[in-house]
Design a protein around this motif. Structure first.
Motif, PDB file in Angstrom:
ATOM      1  N   ALA A  51       0.853  -1.190   0.000  1.00 53.97           N
ATOM      2  CA  ALA A  51       0.000   0.000   0.000  1.00 53.97           C
ATOM      3  C   ALA A  51       0.883   1.234   0.000  1.00 53.97           C
ATOM      4  N   LEU A  52       0.293   2.351  -0.394  1.00 56.95           N
ATOM      5  CA  LEU A  52       0.960   3.651  -0.393  1.00 56.95           C
ATOM      6  C   LEU A  52       0.276   4.529   0.647  1.00 56.95           C
ATOM      7  N   VAL A  53       1.089   5.185   1.496  1.00 54.35           N
ATOM      8  CA  VAL A  53       0.569   6.108   2.499  1.00 54.35           C
ATOM      9  C   VAL A  53       1.177   7.487   2.264  1.00 54.35           C
ATOM     10  N   HIS A  54       0.323   8.503   2.157  1.00 51.46           N
ATOM     11  CA  HIS A  54       0.772   9.891   2.019  1.00 51.46           C
ATOM     12  C   HIS A  54       0.385  10.603   3.311  1.00 51.46           C
ATOM     13  N   VAL A  85      -4.312   3.173  -1.517  1.00 49.09           N
ATOM     14  CA  VAL A  85      -3.693   4.395  -0.991  1.00 49.09           C
ATOM     15  C   VAL A  85      -4.456   4.891   0.233  1.00 49.09           C
ATOM     16  N   LEU A  86      -3.692   5.321   1.234  1.00 48.49           N
ATOM     17  CA  LEU A  86      -4.262   5.977   2.411  1.00 48.49           C
ATOM     18  C   LEU A  86      -3.709   7.401   2.464  1.00 48.49           C
ATOM     19  N   TRP A  87      -4.619   8.380   2.531  1.00 47.79           N
ATOM     20  CA  TRP A  87      -4.221   9.788   2.551  1.00 47.79           C
ATOM     21  C   TRP A  87      -4.453  10.364   3.943  1.00 47.79           C
ATOM     22  N   ALA A  88      -3.507  11.169   4.411  1.00 54.49           N
ATOM     23  CA  ALA A  88      -3.695  11.952   5.626  1.00 54.49           C
ATOM     24  C   ALA A  88      -3.687  13.425   5.242  1.00 54.49           C
ATOM     25  N   ALA A  89      -4.408  14.239   5.999  1.00 49.83           N
ATOM     26  CA  ALA A  89      -4.463  15.675   5.722  1.00 49.83           C
ATOM     27  C   ALA A  89      -3.419  16.412   6.547  1.00 49.83           C
ATOM     28  N   GLY A  90      -2.784  17.416   5.929  1.00 48.41           N
ATOM     29  CA  GLY A  90      -1.809  18.235   6.625  1.00 48.41           C
ATOM     30  C   GLY A  90      -2.300  19.650   6.839  1.00 48.41           C
ATOM     31  N   ARG A 114      -9.544   7.831   8.437  1.00 51.59           N
ATOM     32  CA  ARG A 114      -9.816   6.698   7.552  1.00 51.59           C
ATOM     33  C   ARG A 114      -9.199   5.405   8.085  1.00 51.59           C
ATOM     34  N   VAL A 115      -9.753   4.266   7.652  1.00 53.55           N
ATOM     35  CA  VAL A 115      -9.199   2.944   7.931  1.00 53.55           C
ATOM     36  C   VAL A 115      -9.084   2.186   6.614  1.00 53.55           C
ATOM     37  N   LEU A 116      -7.917   1.571   6.387  1.00 50.77           N
ATOM     38  CA  LEU A 116      -7.680   0.769   5.194  1.00 50.77           C
ATOM     39  C   LEU A 116      -7.104  -0.573   5.634  1.00 50.77           C
TER      40      LEU A 116
END
Length: 284
Positions: A51-54, A85-90, A114-116
């Motif tokens: 998986a990709l995490v940002h 992909v899991l995105w986090a907000a900055g 979110r949960v992935l």
């Protein structure tokens, strides 16, 4: 024969891409190109990424066109790799346009939590951004949600992703922009199956331990910040960019490896066969 642990999951970690609607950042940087280079480095590595995490600051000013550009660059890679992909907000992100133009959801200003689930590994992003502020923090409702998510252990544990890292800040000027309310976060994850925390925000690579959990910070893909003497301010440089690869092993250990993403010439390439004749045999 010595046995090396086997990685059950490898998670690609990128942060602080800071894309803009104009395509230019700080007059000379092209953040779409540096973000694309990071994804290309990860894809070309041959590492079996699960998986990709940002970890946030996806866009620099929360512009709709910037999120559309991020989505286009990312989708081009995902079409080939199939990575979830899991995105986090900055703190530079704006929740409503991020939801609409990156995630394809209805615009909303609520926290992006979110949960992935990926092959028994639980990836959780919790939104540490405070609208209109640079420092980070969590609403009580978010931590209640996190405790509920973590109440039942996952097969391979949990990786928690956020923008503001819960660790000491080495660049003095940046310490003012840290994560507030860390004691409440520690209480929320205490005794749970969280195995690692991924974060960004600082624009330099660093790591620490928080409530017994390793914390890994990826540097910015837009520009990086040099460590400076106390009181030395902030020095930003056009270089030093890197993605991270988080490896979770079958013996319970975790590792985080930095993968440089700036152009670099290859000095030499030694085939695996050369190493096969050296030292102790290794069983995987």
């Amino acid at each position: 024969m010595t046995r090396e642990p086997v990685a059950t999951h490898r998670i690609a970690h990128v942060s602080d891409s800071h894309l803009t609607a104009s395509g230019v950042f700080h007059e000379v940087l092209r953040p779409a190109a540096t973000y694309s280079a990071a994804l290309a480095a990860l894809e070309g590595s041959g590492i079996p990424i699960a998986a990709l995490v940002h970890t946030g600051d996806v866009a620099d000013e929360g512009e709709e066109a910037a999120y559309t550009a991020v989505r286009a660059v990312t989708d081009e890679v995902l079409d080939r790799t199939g990575w979830p992909v899991l995105w986090a907000a900055g703190n530079h992100d704006v929740r409503a346009p991020m939801r609409q133009h990156l995630l394809g959801e209805a615009p909303d200003d609520a926290p992006l939590d979110r949960v992935l689930e990926v092959d028994g590994l639980r990836l959780v992003s919790i939104d540490s951004s405070i609208p209109g502020r640079v420092e980070g923090g969590f609403e009580p409702e978010q931590l209640a949600w996190l405790r509920e998510v973590l109440a039942e252990p996952a097969e391979h544990g949990t990786v928690l992703a956020m923008h503001h890292p819960p660790l000491p800040v080495e660049v003095t000027a940046m310490a003012r922009l840290h994560l507030t309310g860390q004691e409440a976060l520690a209480e929320a994850i205490r005794g749970t199956d969280v195995r690692a925390i991924l974060a960004g925000h600082l624009h330099y690579a660093t790591s620490s331990v928080f409530e017994g959990v390793p914390v890994h910070v990826a540097p910015s893909l837009a520009y990086t910040i040099r460590l400076t003497r106390p009181g030395g301010g902030v020095i930003a440089v056009d270089g030093g960019r890197a993605a991270g690869v988080l490896s979770l092993y079958d013996d319970g250990r975790v590792g985080h490896t930095s993968m440089p993403t700036d152009p670099a010439g290859v000095l030499t390439s030694t085939p695996e066969s050369v190493f096969a004749s050296m030292g102790v045999d290794v069983e995987h």
